[in-house]
Design a protein around this motif. Structure first.
Motif, short mmCIF file in Angstrom:
data_model
loop_
_atom_site.label_atom_id
_atom_site.label_comp_id
_atom_site.label_asym_id
_atom_site.label_seq_id
_atom_site.Cartn_x
_atom_site.Cartn_y
_atom_site.Cartn_z
N THR A 112 45.71 41.01 49.08
CA THR A 112 45.55 41.58 50.43
C THR A 112 45.54 40.49 51.49
OG1 THR A 112 43.22 41.65 49.87
CG2 THR A 112 44.39 43.75 49.91
N PHE A 126 45.48 45.00 38.20
CA PHE A 126 44.04 44.74 38.26
C PHE A 126 43.48 44.64 36.83
CE2 PHE A 126 40.00 47.35 38.31
CZ PHE A 126 39.18 46.35 38.80
N SER A 183 45.25 41.73 44.01
CA SER A 183 45.92 42.63 44.94
C SER A 183 46.69 41.88 46.03
CB SER A 183 44.89 43.55 45.58
OG SER A 183 43.86 42.77 46.13
#
Ligand SMILES: [Zn+2]
Length: 436
Positions: free
Chosen positions: A93, A138, A91
């Motif tokens: 992040t 993912f 992801s």
């Protein structure tokens, strides 16, 4: 039933011979094909021909998530891009995403490994599995999907979100297996009950395969009770292959590692030195068969320990203890190491509370402060507690005994904390946000 009897029941000698042959081949290949690995090995003064035994693995340099980011996006691929037929990514992040690729053979291998862990959890042809992971970059969704198909299971790719539809599909299709994150499984049970559907009585679900976030034994008990199922853990990370690195068998005493494809080490996270067998430390994996995206000594940041005793299920592969703490997740509060999973364990074993919580860490002046918000169970107060204050006090005392520090405790109404369909957000660290 064992999916891949030949490879899952090798003797230690046979396995190590196979591992060494594959390791030599893999190291020679990355040295030749990936300039980054060649440079790192040259700096460490080691050449492929120096790998003569499995112990020589320790001479090779580690690979970290940072190395992956620095080679964004395709710098660590060991095949030309036209041989890569699938790409996944994390992801991202906390910075650039990490990108991984698979050749046709890699995808075949991956599906086979998932078929092994699916079989370990007692799931087989005739089962109807509803995948509640998101499908996308993912690795969870597609990884489980193709592995379940390989195992002959009927797959319902319902994906994350639209929880009411999930429940309807389970009723209409007679779903027997759910696959997703543990926190979403609990949420789905809540939604089912709110629709007047009792997951234990009105649905046919009998097994659950859960992963992608750490979950405690207490959480497992909650899920098993809510659904009336057996819940199994599995382990993997996209940098190594995705799910399929290890899985729990019916014994539920650790996760069998697919050692013919992944060489595992446990190291001291501070010094990087390999630890003696059976000690708890950071897991490090070297892929032995991957073509597109091999990794050498990849540092997972996951804390676990290996178990070498034979398993009654008949598989001879070593097992790893369930990962309940990722060194990245560890909070340091007033100098004390705290894992969110320790807090979860206390919450799930305290009657009157629901397994939904949020940990908020902040700094007041020079002092770290920790607040734990927990939902009351939907039944509200049980008769055993005189009032809110005594439950709060009990929780505070139990947390204090476990953590060696005193958190602020706040009980909140059932359903008031955010629910997610993917990985649950358990921690807000305002100290980090203030430092930005
Ligand atoms: Zn076993």
């Amino acid at each position: 039933m064992i999916w891949d009897r030949k490879y899952e029941t090798l003797s230690r000698e046979e396995l190590q011979r196979l591992q060494l042959a594959r390791l030599k081949e893999q190291v020679a290949r990355v040295y030749e094909k990936v300039p980054y690995y060649r440079r790192c090995m040259e700096e460490a003064g080691v050449r492929p021909e120096d790998i003569r035994s499995l112990d020589d693995l320790a001479r090779l340099p580690f690979t970290t998530k940072d190395d992956l980011r620095q080679n964004y996006p395709f710098g660590l691929f060991a095949v030309p891009l036209d041989r890569v037929i699938r790409i996944h990514a994390s992801s991202g992040t906390t910075g650039k995403p990490t990108v991984v690729g698979y050749t046709k053979k890699d995808l075949r291998t991956w599906a086979g490994l998932i078929a092994r862990i699916v079989t370990m959890a007692g799931v087989r042809r005739g089962d109807i599995a509803q995948v509640c992971f998101s499908y996308g970059l993912f690795t969870g969704g597609f990884g489980l999907h193709y592995g379940l198909e390989r195992a002959g299971v009927t797959v319902v790719p319902a994906a994350a979100g639209n929880t009411e539809r999930h429940i309807r599909l389970m009723q209409d299709f007679g779903t027997t297996v759910i696959v997703g994150t543990p926190s979403y499984a609990l949420y789905m049970a809540e939604v089912a009950r709110s629709l007047g559907v009792d997951p234990r009585r009105d649905l046919r679900v009998r097994r659950g395969l859960f992963g992608a976030e750490p979950w405690s034994e207490g959480m497992r008990a909650e899920i098993e009770a809510a659904w009336g199922i057996k819940a199994f853990d599995n382990y993997g990370l996209s940098e190594v292959i995705g799910p399929g690195v290890a899985g729990e068998c019916e014994e539920k005493r650790g996760l069998h590692i697919n050692e013919d494809h992944f060489l595992v080490e446990v190291i001291d996270p501070e010094t990087g030195r390999p630890l003696p067998p059976g000690e708890r430390g950071e897991l490090v994996f070297t892929t032995l068969t991957k073509e597109a995206f091999p990794v050498i000594r990849y540092r997972t940041r996951d804390i676990s320990r290996l178990m070498f005793e034979p398993c009654p299920c008949g598989r001879t592969t070593i097992r790893m203890e369930r990962v309940t703490g990722r060194s990245d997740d560890m909070l340091i509060i007033r100098g004390v190491n705290v894992f969110p999973s320790q807090i979860e364990e206390v919450i799930t074993s305290t009657p009157g509370l629901a397994p939904h919580y949020l940990i908020i860490v902040d700094k007041k002046g020079y002092l770290d402060e920790i607040e734990v918000q927990v939902e009351l169970s939907p039944e509200g107060f049980s008769d055993r507690y005189e009032d809110l204050a005594s439950l709060e006090e009990q929780l505070r005392n139990r947390l204090q005994a476990t953590l060696s520090l005193t958190p602020r405790v706040k009980l909140v109404e059932f359903g008031s904390l955010e629910r997610t369909t993917g990985k649950a957000r358990r921690v807000i660290d305002r100290r980090k946000e203030a430092a930005k």
